[in-house]
Write an enzyme that holds these catalytic residues in place. Structure first.
Site, PDB file in Angstrom:
ATOM      1  N   GLU A   1     -99.401 -60.879  -8.661  1.00  0.00           N
ATOM      2  CA  GLU A   1     -99.569 -62.203  -9.259  1.00  0.00           C
ATOM      3  C   GLU A   1    -100.984 -62.782  -9.211  1.00  0.00           C
ATOM      4  OE1 GLU A   1     -96.239 -63.445  -6.676  1.00  0.00           O
ATOM      5  OE2 GLU A   1     -95.681 -64.674  -8.385  1.00  0.00           O
TER       6      GLU A   1
ATOM      7  N   ARG B   1     -94.258 -73.709  -3.755  1.00  0.00           N
ATOM      8  CA  ARG B   1     -95.488 -72.917  -3.860  1.00  0.00           C
ATOM      9  C   ARG B   1     -96.596 -73.739  -4.524  1.00  0.00           C
ATOM     10  NH1 ARG B   1     -97.492 -67.737  -3.021  1.00  0.00           N
ATOM     11  NH2 ARG B   1     -95.540 -66.824  -2.336  1.00  0.00           N
TER      12      ARG B   1
HETATM   13  N1  MTE Z   1     -96.439 -55.951 -14.058  1.00  0.00           N
HETATM   14  C1  MTE Z   1     -95.709 -55.466 -15.098  1.00  0.00           C
HETATM   15  N2  MTE Z   1     -96.206 -54.444 -15.797  1.00  0.00           N
HETATM   16  N3  MTE Z   1     -94.504 -56.002 -15.425  1.00  0.00           N
HETATM   17  C2  MTE Z   1     -93.974 -57.064 -14.749  1.00  0.00           C
HETATM   18  O1  MTE Z   1     -92.893 -57.531 -15.069  1.00  0.00           O
HETATM   19  N4  MTE Z   1     -94.291 -58.692 -12.912  1.00  0.00           N
HETATM   20  C3  MTE Z   1     -95.278 -59.399 -12.091  1.00  0.00           C
HETATM   21  C4  MTE Z   1     -96.181 -58.402 -11.371  1.00  0.00           C
HETATM   22  N5  MTE Z   1     -96.681 -57.433 -12.293  1.00  0.00           N
HETATM   23  C5  MTE Z   1     -94.730 -57.611 -13.661  1.00  0.00           C
HETATM   24  C6  MTE Z   1     -95.964 -56.986 -13.337  1.00  0.00           C
HETATM   25  C7  MTE Z   1     -94.685 -60.271 -11.092  1.00  0.00           C
HETATM   26  S1  MTE Z   1     -94.191 -61.806 -11.575  1.00  0.00           S
HETATM   27  C8  MTE Z   1     -94.574 -59.905  -9.777  1.00  0.00           C
HETATM   28  S2  MTE Z   1     -93.969 -60.966  -8.616  1.00  0.00           S
HETATM   29  C9  MTE Z   1     -94.983 -58.574  -9.308  1.00  0.00           C
HETATM   30  O2  MTE Z   1     -95.420 -57.750 -10.371  1.00  0.00           O
HETATM   31  C10 MTE Z   1     -93.789 -57.925  -8.597  1.00  0.00           C
HETATM   32  O3  MTE Z   1     -94.006 -56.625  -8.232  1.00  0.00           O
HETATM   33  P1  MTE Z   1     -94.741 -56.208  -6.883  1.00  0.00           P
HETATM   34  O4  MTE Z   1     -94.146 -57.030  -5.791  1.00  0.00           O
HETATM   35  O5  MTE Z   1     -94.457 -54.778  -6.767  1.00  0.00           O
HETATM   36  O6  MTE Z   1     -96.188 -56.523  -7.081  1.00  0.00           O
HETATM   37  N1  LUZ Z   2     -89.894 -66.137  -5.332  1.00  0.00           N
HETATM   38  C1  LUZ Z   2     -89.407 -66.773  -4.258  1.00  0.00           C
HETATM   39  C2  LUZ Z   2     -91.214 -66.021  -5.537  1.00  0.00           C
HETATM   40  O1  LUZ Z   2     -88.198 -66.884  -4.130  1.00  0.00           O
HETATM   41  N2  LUZ Z   2     -90.253 -67.271  -3.356  1.00  0.00           N
HETATM   42  C3  LUZ Z   2     -91.595 -67.195  -3.483  1.00  0.00           C
HETATM   43  O2  LUZ Z   2     -92.338 -67.661  -2.627  1.00  0.00           O
HETATM   44  C4  LUZ Z   2     -92.105 -66.548  -4.629  1.00  0.00           C
HETATM   45  N3  LUZ Z   2     -93.423 -66.466  -4.830  1.00  0.00           N
HETATM   46  C5  LUZ Z   2     -93.875 -65.883  -5.928  1.00  0.00           C
HETATM   47  C6  LUZ Z   2     -92.985 -65.369  -6.830  1.00  0.00           C
HETATM   48  N4  LUZ Z   2     -91.667 -65.426  -6.636  1.00  0.00           N
HETATM   49 MO1  MOS Z   3     -92.842 -62.774  -9.718  1.00  0.00          MO
HETATM   50  S1  MOS Z   3     -92.921 -64.681 -10.510  1.00  0.00           S
HETATM   51  O1  MOS Z   3     -92.662 -63.293  -8.118  1.00  0.00           O
HETATM   52  O2  MOS Z   3     -91.310 -62.351 -10.197  1.00  0.00           O
END
Ligand code: MTE
Ligand code: LUZ
Ligand code: MOS
Length: 752
Positions: free
Chosen positions: A706, A304
């Site tokens: 993210e 990534r």
């Molecule tokens: N928001 C909260 N409150 N707590 C979390 O742990 N994780 C983040 C984001 N927002 C997180 C968060 C991360 S790293 C990701 S990848 C996304 O939430 C995952 O959830 P989604 O796919 O439903 O957005």
């Molecule tokens: N996890 C993963 C990830 O396995 N592949 C991805 O591309 C990715 N991108 C964002 C966060 N987690």
């Molecule tokens: Mo988020 S780093 O894709 O858990």
């Protein structure tokens, strides 16, 4: 719609692993960490520990009935070390006792003999020694060698960004017991129940169908529980297996801090070439990723990084190479942004360096090079429907950039000690797992006889509100009130083979799987309704819990419809599956179409720096963020604000420090500072850029988890601009986090 967890959270009714009720006979487990970062364990003297009252057993690698292995991409990570150890904090044994206190007391009495070797903690050093986790990869576009000759300006430099601790409020943990006939149930605080299931099955030597993993919600994950929850799930299950009693394992904050991996620190070399009118013609970058002692997710994160090496810009000649380096630190892992932020920091550093050398504002270079819809990213995907320029222009206009810049200039000219700085930070983040097969999800929908609805998906709730979104998807599909819908735990026996909740994709993937499950149910219900109303099936629709035939209200409501369907022996359950269409990637040529779509935005950051003390305050961050047809603006706003502040923390104050022996120095929340309300920006203003959402976004609502973290990078460069205003001959050093100490040292370095 409000987050369905809000009331439970504030009244304390929401359950987390540590609060699940104890079953009779419950025991508690505490891991025994390796005291050295590199070397051989010679022998462990357990006698004093075993004598502690309440201690039942001390489990080592020899007790593992299956494979002593949890590496998910590459099998290079034993669950319990035996012989060689590779980082301080690596689990080498597990103490199981009647209380956590007894287990801890026993742990302190274990004598470990070892032979120490000199650890390697630096990524560049590891690379030179040939210690790589996987072979390096290079993404290329055009021909940089030729392009340098056409450049009017070429600048070289180096950029470093540090690690970041996840600091989820709920530490890692699991609670496991044997059910019957050789089956095990694990309650795990994981973003990936299937990964834990697979890991437990592997370690216990069982087929996956004998391992059930259940996850209600997490008190935060942020990527830290995408892969690394498996260790604790597998250890709890192993202990339950060995002692035949329920075992709970929840890490203390201190253990969690020093035993688990973090965001990858990166060190990078770059070379940037510009034309006379500031078009970036060439970009060469080499990333050294500090992977830690085992592969974990490092190759995916490195990938990534390569995908985002040009962020929101179009550059015709690119050569980006990444090394994933094996060091003697805890295996570093996923963290919100997943290698993307690290890539973007390097390019912004290069642009800033160029701007400083050329004596122009960085935003002039930034603006000239924003990617447009006819351009392609270096890996081949066209930037069609990418709204980078729209968001940039909207931010400039709506937040009055020219007058802001003028005010700052006036302020700086009139002040002796304080300086202000402004920066613009564009973000363009690709949505989808870059590992294409992970882009699938499953769901299960039950319509109960009383009209209530139970739904399950592979998504894990971790505070981001995905469960609320899932309820909204189903409420909208059936046109029923959300209160009718109950979302169940994420459980491997209800939805199998789930991808981790990650890559910001959980709502898209699982929401679409839910829609796929609702569709056949709707078809069947329409047939029933047609029979009940004596009208044609094609005229039937459901609105606000009522059955309509054409525009006519039929008098049949949802509850009556479901009861009738049951009596007619119609199936009221359905499973759904979804796989993102179109996306593909060919690693042999590093080209393809990996992302369903992109999320863009621009942040304008203003800071005030105290040049006597090095302290600073983020005055404001103003953001245009692309959400398209957001179906939950409240949740989206919360995600943008939270991610922004987390990004600012990474860039400015969160300093993960290890000593030369590989020992974590910032091992408590008094030495590792995360943003609090005082260090958060004085003002955060978020405006959503609205447009028709892409078809691949759930209900036209773009992923949000993210991308906003990367707006935090703007704070680094706003601070740098403030520093530069105080000291025009500032050294071109790009080294995040930009802590107050570093600011102060830079302002007075070699000063007469
Ligand atoms: N928001 C909260 N409150 N707590 C979390 O742990 N994780 C983040 C984001 N927002 C997180 C968060 C991360 S790293 C990701 S990848 C996304 O939430 C995952 O959830 P989604 O796919 O439903 O957005
Ligand atoms: N996890 C993963 C990830 O396995 N592949 C991805 O591309 C990715 N991108 C964002 C966060 N987690
Ligand atoms: Mo988020 S780093 O894709 O858990």
């Amino acid at each position: 719609m409000k987050n369905i967890d809000s009331a439970g959270h504030v009244t304390g009714q929401s359950l987390f692993v540590d609060e699940l009720p104890g079953i009779s006979g419950i025991l508690f487990a505490v891991p025994v960490p390796s005291p050295i970062a590199c070397g051989q364990l010679l022998k462990m003297d357990l006698s004093a520990a075993l004598a502690v009252p309440g201690v039942e057993r001390i489990i080592t690698a020899a007790d593992i009935p299956g494979e002593n292995q949890i590496g998910s991409i590459i099998p290079d990570e034993p669950l319990l070390a035996r012989g060689a150890v590779h980082y301080i904090g690596q689990p080498v044994a597990l103490v199981v006792a009647k209380s956590e206190r007894a287990a801890r007391k026993a742990r302190n009495l274990i004598q470990i003999g070892y032979k120490e070797k000199i650890p390697v903690t630096d990524a560049r050093q590891a690379q030179q020694m040939g210690h790589l986790l996987v072979p390096p990869r290079t993404f290329q576009l055009g021909d940089t060698e030729k392009a340098w000759q056409q450049c009017h300006h070429v600048f070289e430099g180096r950029a470093d960004s540090g690690g970041q601790e996840h600091v989820y409020l709920e530490t890692q943990g699991a609670y496991a017991w044997l059910t019957e006939n050789g089956c095990v149930l694990v309650h795990s605080s994981t973003q990936s129940p299937t990964s834990v299931q697979k890991g437990v099955a592997r370690v216990l030597g069982l087929p996956m169908n004998r391992v059930e993993v259940d996850t209600r919600r997490l008190g935060g994950g942020f990527g830290g529980k995408e892969d690394q929850a498996t260790t604790w799930g597998a250890l709890a299950a192993l202990a339950a297996w060995c002692v035949k009693k329920p075992v709970k394992l929840v890490l203390s904050r201190h253990d969690d801090l020093f035993m688990t991996g973090k965001r990858h620190p990166y060190s990078s070399d770059f070379r940037i070439g510009l034309s006379g009118d500031y078009k970036i013609l060439a970009w060469e970058v080499t990333y050294y990723q500090n992977g830690g002692a085992a592969t974990d997710l490092s190759p995916a994160i490195m990938e990534r990084t390569l995908f985002h090496s040009t962020n929101s810009y179009f550059i015709p000649n690119v050569k980006a190479t990444a090394y994933s380096c094996r060091t003697n630190l805890p295996p570093n892992t996923a963290f919100r942004g997943f290698g993307g932020p690290q890539a973007m920091f390097v390019l912004e550093s290069a642009i800033t360096l160029a701007a400083e050398k050329l004596g122009i504002p960085a935003h002039v270079i930034q603006e000239k090079n924003l990617i447009t819809q006819n351009d392609h990213f270096p890996y081949g995907q066209q930037a069609e429907n990418v709204h980078v320029t729209d968001c940039w222009k909207e931010a400039r206009a709506q937040f009055s950039l020219p007058s802001k810049l003028k005010d700052v200039e006036t302020f700086n000219a009139s002040e002796s000690i304080f300086r202000k700085g402004v920066s613009l930070m564009p973000v363009c983040f690709g949505i989808s797992f870059t590992n294409t097969p992970l882009n699938q999800a499953g769901a299960l929908v039950h319509l109960y006889r009383d009209g209530s609805i139970g739904i399950s998906t592979g998504a894990v709730e971790m505070g981001q509100g995905v469960n609320t979104r899932m309820v909204q998807v189903v409420a909208s599909a059936f046109s029923v009130h959300p209160e009718r819908i109950r979302i169940e735990t994420t459980n491997t026996t209800r939805v199998a083979n789930t991808s981790p909740t990650a890559a910001s994709s959980a709502a898209d993937l699982n929401g679409k799987a839910l829609q796929a499950a609702c569709l056949p149910l709707l078809e069947r219900l329409k047939k029933v309704a047609a029979g009940m109303t004596g009208t044609a099936e094609q005229t039937i629709s459901f609105r606000d819990e009522k059955v309509f035939s054409g525009e006519e209200e039929s008098g049949v409501n949802w509850v009556k419809l479901i009861e009738t369907a049951y009596l007619e022996r119609i199936s009221l359950s359905e499973a759904g599956h979804y796989a993102t269409p179109e996306i593909h990637f060919d690693k042999s040529i590093e080209k393809g179409y990996p992302f369903a779509y992109y999320v863009c935005g621009t942040a304008i950051t203003t800071v005030t720096l105290d040049c006597l003390r090095g302290q600073y305050k983020v005055d404001s961050v103003e953001i245009i963020h692309e959400s398209c047809k957001s179906f939950n603006p409240g949740l989206d706003l919360a995600q943008v604000e939270g991610a922004l502040v987390q990004g600012i923390g990474w860039m400015t104050m969160e300093e993960v420090a290890y000593n030369e022996k590989g020992k974590l120095l910032s091992d408590s929340l008094s030495t590792y500072k995360i943003p609090d309300i005082h260090s958060a920006p004085g003002m955060i203003s978020v405006r959503f850029h609205k447009s028709d959402g892409p078809a691949l976004a759930i209900m036209g609502s773009k992923a949000v988890g993210e991308p906003p973290l990367m707006y935090g990078i703007g704070t680094y460069f706003a601070l740098r601009n403030a520093m530069k205003a105080f000291r025009p001959d500032l050294e071109p050093v790009f080294d995040a986090p930009l802590t107050p100490e570093k600011v102060l040292m830079a302002l007075y370095h070699n000063k007469q």
